[in-house]
Design a protein around this motif. Structure first.
Motif, PDB file in Angstrom:
ATOM      1  N   LEU A   1      21.656   5.830  42.214  1.00  0.00           N
ATOM      2  CA  LEU A   1      20.931   6.903  42.886  1.00  0.00           C
ATOM      3  C   LEU A   1      19.751   7.320  42.021  1.00  0.00           C
ATOM      4  CD1 LEU A   1      23.924   9.079  44.138  1.00  0.00           C
ATOM      5  CD2 LEU A   1      22.315   7.808  45.567  1.00  0.00           C
ATOM      6  N   GLY A   2      18.595   7.483  42.640  1.00  0.00           N
ATOM      7  CA  GLY A   2      17.400   7.849  41.903  1.00  0.00           C
ATOM      8  C   GLY A   2      16.424   6.690  41.850  1.00  0.00           C
ATOM      9  N   ASP A   3      15.506   6.768  40.897  1.00  0.00           N
ATOM     10  CA  ASP A   3      14.481   5.731  40.747  1.00  0.00           C
ATOM     11  C   ASP A   3      14.497   5.246  39.306  1.00  0.00           C
ATOM     12  OD1 ASP A   3      12.368   4.045  41.076  1.00  0.00           O
ATOM     13  OD2 ASP A   3      10.832   5.619  41.035  1.00  0.00           O
ATOM     14  N   PRO A   4      15.479   4.410  38.958  1.00  0.00           N
ATOM     15  CA  PRO A   4      15.675   4.040  37.554  1.00  0.00           C
ATOM     16  C   PRO A   4      14.784   2.915  37.052  1.00  0.00           C
ATOM     17  CG  PRO A   4      17.341   3.003  38.909  1.00  0.00           C
ATOM     18  CD  PRO A   4      16.486   3.824  39.846  1.00  0.00           C
ATOM     19  N   GLY A   5      13.978   2.317  37.917  1.00  0.00           N
ATOM     20  CA  GLY A   5      13.193   1.158  37.503  1.00  0.00           C
ATOM     21  C   GLY A   5      14.041  -0.106  37.620  1.00  0.00           C
ATOM     22  N   ASP A   6      13.678  -1.107  36.879  1.00  0.00           N
ATOM     23  CA  ASP A   6      14.356  -2.400  36.964  1.00  0.00           C
ATOM     24  C   ASP A   6      15.589  -2.405  36.062  1.00  0.00           C
ATOM     25  OD1 ASP A   6      15.086  -4.960  37.440  1.00  0.00           O
ATOM     26  OD2 ASP A   6      13.471  -5.885  36.261  1.00  0.00           O
TER      27      ASP A   6
ATOM     28  N   VAL B   1      33.719  -0.583  43.499  1.00  0.00           N
ATOM     29  CA  VAL B   1      32.314  -0.237  43.707  1.00  0.00           C
ATOM     30  C   VAL B   1      32.049   1.089  43.009  1.00  0.00           C
ATOM     31  CG1 VAL B   1      30.561   0.360  45.427  1.00  0.00           C
ATOM     32  CG2 VAL B   1      32.195  -1.484  45.889  1.00  0.00           C
ATOM     33  N   LEU B   2      30.888   1.210  42.369  1.00  0.00           N
ATOM     34  CA  LEU B   2      30.506   2.442  41.686  1.00  0.00           C
ATOM     35  C   LEU B   2      29.124   2.873  42.141  1.00  0.00           C
ATOM     36  CD1 LEU B   2      30.768   4.663  39.521  1.00  0.00           C
ATOM     37  CD2 LEU B   2      29.944   2.990  37.835  1.00  0.00           C
ATOM     38  N   LEU B   3      29.032   4.070  42.671  1.00  0.00           N
ATOM     39  CA  LEU B   3      27.761   4.711  43.007  1.00  0.00           C
ATOM     40  C   LEU B   3      27.472   5.716  41.901  1.00  0.00           C
ATOM     41  CD1 LEU B   3      25.391   5.354  44.925  1.00  0.00           C
ATOM     42  CD2 LEU B   3      26.922   6.954  46.120  1.00  0.00           C
ATOM     43  N   ALA B   4      26.377   5.508  41.161  1.00  0.00           N
ATOM     44  CA  ALA B   4      26.121   6.306  39.965  1.00  0.00           C
ATOM     45  C   ALA B   4      24.697   6.831  39.942  1.00  0.00           C
ATOM     46  CB  ALA B   4      26.385   5.472  38.712  1.00  0.00           C
ATOM     47  N   GLY B   5      24.531   8.028  39.402  1.00  0.00           N
ATOM     48  CA  GLY B   5      23.210   8.583  39.181  1.00  0.00           C
ATOM     49  C   GLY B   5      22.525   7.897  38.009  1.00  0.00           C
TER      50      GLY B   5
ATOM     51  N   TYR C   1      32.385   7.397  42.507  1.00  0.00           N
ATOM     52  CA  TYR C   1      31.105   8.128  42.508  1.00  0.00           C
ATOM     53  C   TYR C   1      30.977   8.841  41.167  1.00  0.00           C
ATOM     54  CZ  TYR C   1      27.736  11.822  43.702  1.00  0.00           C
ATOM     55  OH  TYR C   1      26.662  12.682  43.719  1.00  0.00           O
ATOM     56  N   LEU C   2      29.832   8.643  40.493  1.00  0.00           N
ATOM     57  CA  LEU C   2      29.583   9.287  39.210  1.00  0.00           C
ATOM     58  C   LEU C   2      28.166   9.842  39.197  1.00  0.00           C
ATOM     59  CD1 LEU C   2      30.212   9.979  36.257  1.00  0.00           C
ATOM     60  CD2 LEU C   2      29.627   7.620  35.650  1.00  0.00           C
ATOM     61  N   ASP C   3      28.041  11.097  39.508  1.00  0.00           N
ATOM     62  CA  ASP C   3      26.735  11.766  39.504  1.00  0.00           C
ATOM     63  C   ASP C   3      26.971  13.261  39.685  1.00  0.00           C
ATOM     64  OD1 ASP C   3      24.013  12.114  39.342  1.00  0.00           O
ATOM     65  OD2 ASP C   3      23.558  11.361  41.344  1.00  0.00           O
ATOM     66  N   ARG C   4      25.931  14.020  39.436  1.00  0.00           N
ATOM     67  CA  ARG C   4      25.962  15.427  39.817  1.00  0.00           C
ATOM     68  C   ARG C   4      25.963  15.500  41.347  1.00  0.00           C
ATOM     69  NH1 ARG C   4      23.999  18.538  35.143  1.00  0.00           N
ATOM     70  NH2 ARG C   4      23.427  17.032  33.510  1.00  0.00           N
TER      71      ARG C   4
END
Length: 544
Positions: free
Chosen positions: A156-161, A131-135, A86-89
């Motif tokens: 995580l978020g709305d990064p577009g394509d 597996v990596l879950l990232a902001g 996991y890599l995010d705030r």
């Protein structure tokens, strides 16, 4: 080896705690049981609220989403013992990612997002995460990493394509079925990284048994239950952040999560949301005291504040007690001990009273753990009141450092964990005096000088360098570099900018002193104690 001075036999206490924990917490034996049990007991009660956007999860929803995460991980090829990163705030999805991973016996690795890109890359590769879950804000950095072992990235978020699935896309269509993968008490469930004295971070392996021992026993005095409203604001890559959040869920509390340490918002939230419990590092307490209007805010709901992770000045502690008007508990522990192993209870906080000296201690070892004070050369136990290295034994002590047999040989002696901290025991109370290792604690962050020295010594203009911690009223300690120049034109700003390109900001020196020589032992080891003396002169201990 016998328990340390002031620490008596504990077998009966441990049996009583085990019996009490089993009766209070039902069938919780491994981490995955936490959401299972709470969903069965109180399905409709709110478990988690993300303050930044108002989203909430009941305990049933938390468990349901964890099931879907587990199924998605299985589809991604995750097997028991595999690492998932996991890599995010702070983000609420972290917890369903954690519990979903626990349901397939995967190991959660929360990466310090404050690190420089090469440092994060090292951790992701060293952990062999699949597996990596990232902001979304970290995608640029991920794009500059070489991560051959990671087969799945979720954003995580709305990064577009970006070519990566978002969280919702990744979970879409996954069944709400608990896979019920078999899990052993001694299986690793958590891997957090702590910087090493060699300059490379070390992966701390915490087992199911480590975590459940902490959840059931060590924080019992805080009196958390289903009526608790728990504030989670410390970073999730710290045991004081992610571990604290799990403690609240374990006890059936409602947890409120903040993405970052937002000081004015914390002051407001306590009254608005009727917060009862929180954990802060001392630097956050100090900064909270400086928030405009902090003295007039509503703290009537507060039951207690737990503080720890770095030393606290007596003035900040006393002012905090006066301002917040609740119980205070000081917790001493390490990532390697799954958090707290010594607790200074509220009744031992007595500023201005006959027991005011206890404010300089970190309390008594918790009932399930033993502590010794040991001479680092002879390994003989030190008499009461004399300083030595703090050794710990108990059910929360880590399995070991991931893929690091040399570090494990150094860290354990006959089942005792060597903390690297120096201290002494007096009348059963543990006092931290210094650090056997050279670690600097600045604002609650652990910083190892060797890591910074390795970077400095790659600079062509530097002939030799040593890094020490010096006292700082705001951060407790800050990083100072003592440098022998190979190029006399080298300036302080040159050193600063060089470090900023290669290290996380909080690790970079805040000041530089130029020296003609660095004192060393006959074997070549820099005498850090001698280097620190001028900066710590007149203080009663060599940590802030």
């Amino acid at each position: 080896m016998e328990p340390g001075i002031g620490i008596g036999p504990k077998a009966r206490i441990r049996e009583r705690l085990q019996s009490r924990s089993q009766s209070q917490e039902g069938n919780m034996r491994v981490l995955a049981d936490v959401t299972r049990e709470q969903a069965a007991k109180r399905p409709d009660q709110v478990a988690l609220t993300y303050v930044n956007d108002g989203r909430s999860w009941t305990f049933a929803q938390l468990d349901t989403e964890a099931n879907r995460v587990a199924q998605a991980l299985l589809l991604a090829g995750v097997e028991p013992g595999d690492r998932i990163a996991y890599l995010d705030r702070n983000s609420p999805e972290y917890f369903t990612f954690l519990f979903g991973g626990a349901k397939v016996n995967a190991v959660s690795v929360a990466v310090n997002w404050r690190l420089a890109v090469p440092e994060m890359e090292y951790i992701l590769n060293d952990s062999a995460s699949k597996v990596l879950l990232a902001g979304e804000e970290f995608l640029d950095g991920i794009g500059r990493m070489d991560l051959p072992g990671i087969s799945t990235v979720i954003v995580l978020g709305d990064p577009g394509d970006t070519g990566y699935p978002t969280w919702d896309q990744w979970l879409a269509g996954q069944p709400d079925i608990d896979p019920e993968v078999p899990v052993s008490d001694e299986d690793t469930c958590y891997q957090l990284y702590t910087s090493g004295t060699t300059g490379l971070p070390k992966g701390v392996e915490l087992t199911q048994a480590n975590f459940l021992a902490c959840l059931k026993d060590s924080l019992t005095p805080l009196e958390m239950d289903e009526n608790t409203v728990n504030l989670v604001c410390m970073p999730l890559f710290h045991i004081s952040g992610s571990g604290w959040g799990v403690v609240g869920i374990f006890h059936g509390a409602r947890s409120l999560m903040l993405r970052d340490v937002d000081l004015p918002r914390i002051v407001r939230l306590i009254g608005e949301e009727r917060i009862t419990h929180s954990l802060f590092v001392p630097a956050v307490l100090q900064f909270l005291l400086a928030v405009p209007g902090v003295g007039e805010a509503d703290y009537s709901s507060l039951h207690s504040i737990t503080y720890g992770a770095s030393p606290i000045s007596e003035s900040v502690l006393v002012q905090s007690m006066e301002t917040f008007g609740c119980k205070f508990y000081q917790a001493y522990g390490l990532t390697e001990t799954t958090g707290v192993v010594s607790l200074l209870h509220d009744e031992d906080h007595d500023p201005g009273g006959p027991r005011a000296h206890l404010l300089r201690s970190c309390g008594k070892p918790i009932d399930t753990h033993d502590v010794r004070i040991v001479d680092t050369d002879s390994f003989e136990e030190m008499p009461e009141g004399e300083v030595g290295e703090i050794w710990v034994k108990g059910p929360q002590v880590m399995k070991g450092y991931w893929n690091n047999p040399d570090a494990n040989r150094d860290a354990f002696v006959d089942g005792w964990f060597r903390t690297g901290d120096a201290g002494y025991l007096r009348e059963g109370f543990l006092y931290i005096h210094d650090r056997v290792k050279d670690m600097i604690i600045s604002g609650g962050e652990n910083i190892y000088p060797a890591e910074i020295e390795n970077v400095l010594m790659q600079h062509a203009g530097i002939a030799d360098a040593a890094v020490i911690g010096v006292p700082d009223d705001r951060w407790g300690e800050t990083v100072k570099a003592l440098i022998m120049r190979a190029d006399e034109s080298l300036a302080e700003e040159d050193v600063m900018s060089y470090c900023r390109e290669r290290l996380a900001g909080y690790k970079c020196p805040s000041s530089v002193d130029w020296v003609e020589d660095l004192p060393r032992t006959p074997s070549g080891k820099i005498l850090k104690v001698e280097l620190r003396k001028p900066y710590w002169e007149g203080r009663d201990r060599q940590v802030s």
